[in-house]
Write a protein that holds these residues in place. Structure first.
Motif, short mmCIF file in Angstrom:
data_model
loop_
_atom_site.label_atom_id
_atom_site.label_comp_id
_atom_site.label_asym_id
_atom_site.label_seq_id
_atom_site.Cartn_x
_atom_site.Cartn_y
_atom_site.Cartn_z
N VAL A 263 0.84 -1.20 0.00
CA VAL A 263 0.00 0.00 0.00
C VAL A 263 0.88 1.25 0.00
O VAL A 263 0.64 2.20 -0.75
CB VAL A 263 -0.94 0.00 1.22
N GLY A 264 1.89 1.26 0.87
CA GLY A 264 2.80 2.41 0.95
C GLY A 264 3.57 2.64 -0.33
O GLY A 264 3.85 3.79 -0.70
N ALA A 265 3.91 1.55 -1.03
CA ALA A 265 4.61 1.69 -2.31
C ALA A 265 3.74 2.40 -3.34
O ALA A 265 4.21 3.28 -4.08
CB ALA A 265 5.02 0.31 -2.83
N TRP A 266 2.45 2.02 -3.39
CA TRP A 266 1.53 2.71 -4.30
C TRP A 266 1.35 4.17 -3.91
O TRP A 266 1.28 5.05 -4.78
CB TRP A 266 0.19 1.99 -4.32
N ALA A 267 1.25 4.45 -2.61
CA ALA A 267 1.09 5.83 -2.16
C ALA A 267 2.28 6.67 -2.58
O ALA A 267 2.13 7.81 -3.05
CB ALA A 267 0.91 5.86 -0.64
N GLN A 268 3.47 6.13 -2.42
CA GLN A 268 4.66 6.87 -2.80
C GLN A 268 4.75 7.04 -4.31
O GLN A 268 5.07 8.13 -4.81
CB GLN A 268 5.91 6.16 -2.28
N ALA A 269 4.44 5.98 -5.05
CA ALA A 269 4.49 6.07 -6.51
C ALA A 269 3.53 7.12 -7.05
O ALA A 269 3.87 7.89 -7.95
CB ALA A 269 4.18 4.71 -7.12
N ALA A 270 2.34 7.18 -6.48
CA ALA A 270 1.35 8.16 -6.93
C ALA A 270 1.81 9.58 -6.65
O ALA A 270 1.63 10.49 -7.47
CB ALA A 270 0.01 7.90 -6.26
N SER A 271 2.41 9.80 -5.48
CA SER A 271 2.88 11.14 -5.14
C SER A 271 4.08 11.55 -5.98
O SER A 271 4.22 12.72 -6.34
CB SER A 271 3.25 11.19 -3.65
N GLU A 272 4.93 10.60 -6.30
CA GLU A 272 6.12 10.94 -7.08
C GLU A 272 5.80 11.11 -8.56
O GLU A 272 6.63 11.65 -9.30
CB GLU A 272 7.19 9.87 -6.87
N ALA A 273 4.64 10.68 -8.99
CA ALA A 273 4.23 10.88 -10.38
C ALA A 273 3.69 12.30 -10.56
O ALA A 273 2.55 12.52 -10.99
CB ALA A 273 3.18 9.85 -10.78
N ASN A 274 4.51 13.27 -10.19
CA ASN A 274 4.14 14.69 -10.21
C ASN A 274 2.96 15.01 -9.31
O ASN A 274 2.31 16.05 -9.47
CB ASN A 274 3.84 15.16 -11.64
N GLY A 275 2.68 14.11 -8.35
CA GLY A 275 1.58 14.36 -7.43
C GLY A 275 1.86 15.51 -6.49
O GLY A 275 0.97 16.32 -6.20
N PHE A 276 3.07 15.60 -6.00
CA PHE A 276 3.42 16.70 -5.10
C PHE A 276 3.22 18.04 -5.79
O PHE A 276 2.68 18.98 -5.22
CB PHE A 276 4.87 16.57 -4.62
N GLU A 277 3.66 18.12 -7.03
CA GLU A 277 3.53 19.35 -7.80
C GLU A 277 2.07 19.67 -8.10
O GLU A 277 1.58 20.77 -7.82
CB GLU A 277 4.32 19.23 -9.11
#
Length: 327
Positions: A263-277
């Motif tokens: 679950v945490g891996a998906w959360a991180q992947a989603a955020s790093e896919a320009n999610g933070f921006e």
């Protein structure tokens, strides 16, 4: 009396975790955007936003955001052990998904329930055209007055409406009026502010990121932590047989538990896919007068912190469903 369940146990850290380990192979297969729109849109700071009811939703609707939303869908499927919903629905005939985004939940639900008419509703027409015959998508504002009372639903679903809705109480009352007696409504949503059991996220850039960004959404009037408030809103609207399930969504692969690690891996992947921006740009530039460069700098700092295995941050997530009384 509402039925309540929670994860309860502390989240155990995987001390053997290698900071260089990634879940890239697992995530790489889910990288394609479902669609792009031919309609006129608003372009700002290099991102695309909806034009219908311009400004009422502060996240982008471009291909990059659609990819992120599909990753979030995979994260939720993992979190709920491949279940799309938890409400005890039986043979639904008419269903609506509020804020459907890319429409992936509606499509999956329609595949599982071939006899149901499934509607996905969103401000942006960014859904796939390759859908089962029992799915259709509508461009509409779910915060406006509804006209579904004369043709109500068996099941109303909404997921991740935090930062998109200003008055959840009103929305739940509209759901109550638009679901059949005996029908079910299910909301799945966050307490947006992250936490950590060991305080390891305090003083970090990633904590500052969420404090700043959610502060901007709150300044604009949006609800950023609806999850823990959903139960009361369901009660106020008149629902019965309310169930509340509280779950933890870790950020990153620091948990020892294999399920939470994924679950945490998906959360991180989603955020790093320009999610933070994408999550921060409109909110901070429009409501806190940040420059694009300032937003990107904070987003990059948050992304770096998210890769730090010593920061054991997670979010509380709530699945709440209730039933309209039979009479």
């Amino acid at each position: 009396m509402a039925e309540r369940t929670t994860t309860g146990a502390k989240l155990e850290v995987d001390t053997s975790y290698d900071n260089d380990t990634t879940y890239g192979d697992q995530l790489s297969s889910y990288s394609a955007s479902l669609t792009s729109s031919v309609l006129d849109y608003r372009y700002e700071n290099g991102r695309r936003y909806h034009k219908f009811r311009d400004g009422s939703y502060l996240l982008p609707n471009d291909d990059t955001e659609n990819e992120r939303l599909d990753m979030v869908h995979e994260m939720f499927l993992e979190l709920l052990h491949k279940k799309l919903y938890l409400a005890p629905i039986k043979k639904p005939q008419r269903v609506i998904d509020l804020g459907t985004g890319t429409g992936i939940w509606a499509v999956d639900f329609a595949d599982q329930h071939r006899d149901a008419e499934v509607i996905g509703c969103d401000l942006s027409p960014t859904q796939t055209t390759m859908v089962p015959p029992n799915v259709k998508f509508l461009v509409d504002d779910i915060t406006s007055d509804w006209t579904y009372e004369s043709n109500p639903f068996d099941f109303i679903h909404a997921r991740f409406l935090a930062v998109a809705i200003k008055d959840f109480g009103k929305l739940l009352k509209q759901c109550y009026r638009s679901v059949k007696p005996g029908g079910w409504v299910e909301f799945q949503d966050w307490d947006g502010y992250p936490t950590s059991e060991d305080g390891s996220h305090n003083g970090t850039a990633i904590k500052r990121y969420y404090d700043e960004v959610y502060g901007a959404f709150e300044k604009a009037g949006y609800e950023v932590r609806p999850g823990p408030k959903l139960e009361q809103w369901f009660k106020d609207a008149g629902f019965v047989n309310i169930s509340v399930k509280k779950l933890a969504i870790p950020y990153g692969v620091w948990p020892k538990d294999p399920h939470l690690k994924k679950v945490g891996a998906w959360a991180q992947a989603a955020s790093e896919a320009n999610g933070f921006e994408g999550f921060a740009l409109a909110a901070l530039t429009r409501y806190k007068q940040w420059t694009k460069e300032e937003v990107l700098a904070l987003a990059n700092q948050a992304r770096d912190d998210g890769r730090n295995r010593n920061i054991h941050m997670f979010f509380n997530f709530y699945v709440v469903y209730g039933q309209r009384p039979e009479k």
